[in-house]
Design a protein around this motif. Sequence first.
Motif, PDB file in Angstrom:
ATOM      1  N   GLN A 105      11.081  -2.784  42.828  1.00  0.00           N
ATOM      2  CA  GLN A 105      11.975  -3.418  41.857  1.00  0.00           C
ATOM      3  C   GLN A 105      11.478  -3.050  40.463  1.00  0.00           C
ATOM      4  N   SER A 141       8.530  -4.287  38.540  1.00  0.00           N
ATOM      5  CA  SER A 141       8.576  -5.748  38.568  1.00  0.00           C
ATOM      6  C   SER A 141       8.060  -6.329  39.878  1.00  0.00           C
ATOM      7  N   VAL A 187       2.492  -3.262  40.511  1.00  0.00           N
ATOM      8  CA  VAL A 187       3.323  -4.159  39.714  1.00  0.00           C
ATOM      9  C   VAL A 187       2.746  -4.238  38.303  1.00  0.00           C
ATOM     10  N   LEU A 242      17.510  -5.848  37.005  1.00  0.00           N
ATOM     11  CA  LEU A 242      17.108  -5.933  38.405  1.00  0.00           C
ATOM     12  C   LEU A 242      17.591  -4.671  39.111  1.00  0.00           C
ATOM     13  N   ASP A 274      12.515  -2.926  36.046  1.00  0.00           N
ATOM     14  CA  ASP A 274      13.399  -3.520  35.039  1.00  0.00           C
ATOM     15  C   ASP A 274      13.887  -2.495  34.028  1.00  0.00           C
TER      16      ASP A 274
END
Length: 513
Positions: free
Chosen positions: A244, A228, A205, A282, A246
């Motif tokens: 995830q 993310s 992350v 997202l 961005d």
Amino acid sequence: MTETHPHTQFSGRTSRRALASVAAAALIAGGALGSTLPSVTPAYAQALPKTPIEAPEHPPGSFAGIVNKVKPGVVSVKVKLDDSASSDDDDGPSQGQNLQNVPPQLREFFRRFGQNGPGGQPQPQQRQGSRGAVGSGFIISADGYVVTNNHVVDHAKTVQVTLDDGRTLDAKVIGKDAKTDVALLKINEGSNFPYVQFGKTAPQVGDWVVAIGNPFGLGGTVTAGIVSARGRDIGAGPYDDFLQIDAPINKGNSGGPTFNVNGEVVGVNTAIASPSGGSVGLAFAIPAETVQAVVDQLRTDGKVARGYLGVQIQPVTQDIADGLGLDKAKGALVDHAESGTPAAKAGLKAGDVIEKVNGDTVDSARELSRRIAGMKPGAKVELSYLRGGKADTATVTLGAMPTDGTKIAAREDDSGNGQPRLGLNLAPAADVGLSDQGVAVVQVDPDGPAAAKGIEAGDVILDVGGQSVTRPSDVAAQIRTAESSGRKAVLMRVKSSKGQTRFVAVSLSKNAG
């Protein structure tokens, strides 16, 4: 092929004519295998003579160096759909159209977030009078193997890929896997294609990533962002484990790669969450380690074989943990071990809590499903579990998952989150003709906590606190035993009128007997 609606929605998979390969909010992978799958470099990629694309070891302040290196390995994918994927001559299904042509894992995702169905607009690349889908993909070997999403090529009659140099070449579908939304193509003619490599380590992350694809038909589009989150479960399928990101992803990005700063593929773009069908930052990508394992099997066998235990499982919620006397709500609770399955042969029983697989901790029922499905049939697995508060182990030889995949899926506890009292009228199940064993639920107060837990008239309580019950007095006795031992809750195994079993934890603090 997404359609903008005024209400929050997830736009997704191409319907018939319009492009289904959109990375729109609900072009979901089915979940599937999971990041626990072994990371393997396919033998066919290792053996090829072409030097793989490599990015600078220390990328400069911009992403230009990375993009210039890897962009030749990214392709646009155009699909002409067969008749089963089309039904009319308009641009696509309206908001109110049913979801019969959408894969099951996508249907649930649409319903979950309030969208009745995917919308669509015709794409510039479509030929007049044809119905097709447009997405993205990337070449993984010099002889022309291409990775994309299953939903991009589902129902494909013909497939073409357009390379970065402008060439459009025919391709065929080698194999596809709906549960992970991964598909493998092969370019029909040619060799010495530029290709990219999968990452050797999973991203963290906060790591920078670069996405390249074919959004809105604008091939070769580059966007950048960060990772993310990891391990996202968005309700798409049984093995959700998405990255995830961005980096802006839009319709047409489906099947395209997400690169790390070393120019390695760390994910395959598959879905976005959006109120309008466009990017809001997202986006979800299938982890590279999942894709690698699936692709290797697709190339060899044309399908994916998954390990199979043969148990129905559910999450260990806090009240279930209290009922079992566990310190933490972790692991996977066995509802039932199917007769004759690997789990049953190894001695697993209802009420066991599986805590580890081959020594590695299992945090949830879904994680257990991903791990087992990530192993091949015939593999020997050591399971560590708790039974009646005592630790034990079992060695299981995995079977092959049935094609419907239903017997291994983790099931959410549908008993609710209330603090229930029993509040039930009970009778021996044999006396009312419901079953040869257990205690029948004759009546339930519809406003009481038992009803909130999903218990209904016609259900049969099979055991309480791990002990079989045949009379209402047995139920009361086990509740008193649990109270005297200091338990906060008592665990009941309940069989529904439809024949399914589940565990329900009843709080003792508010139990009315």
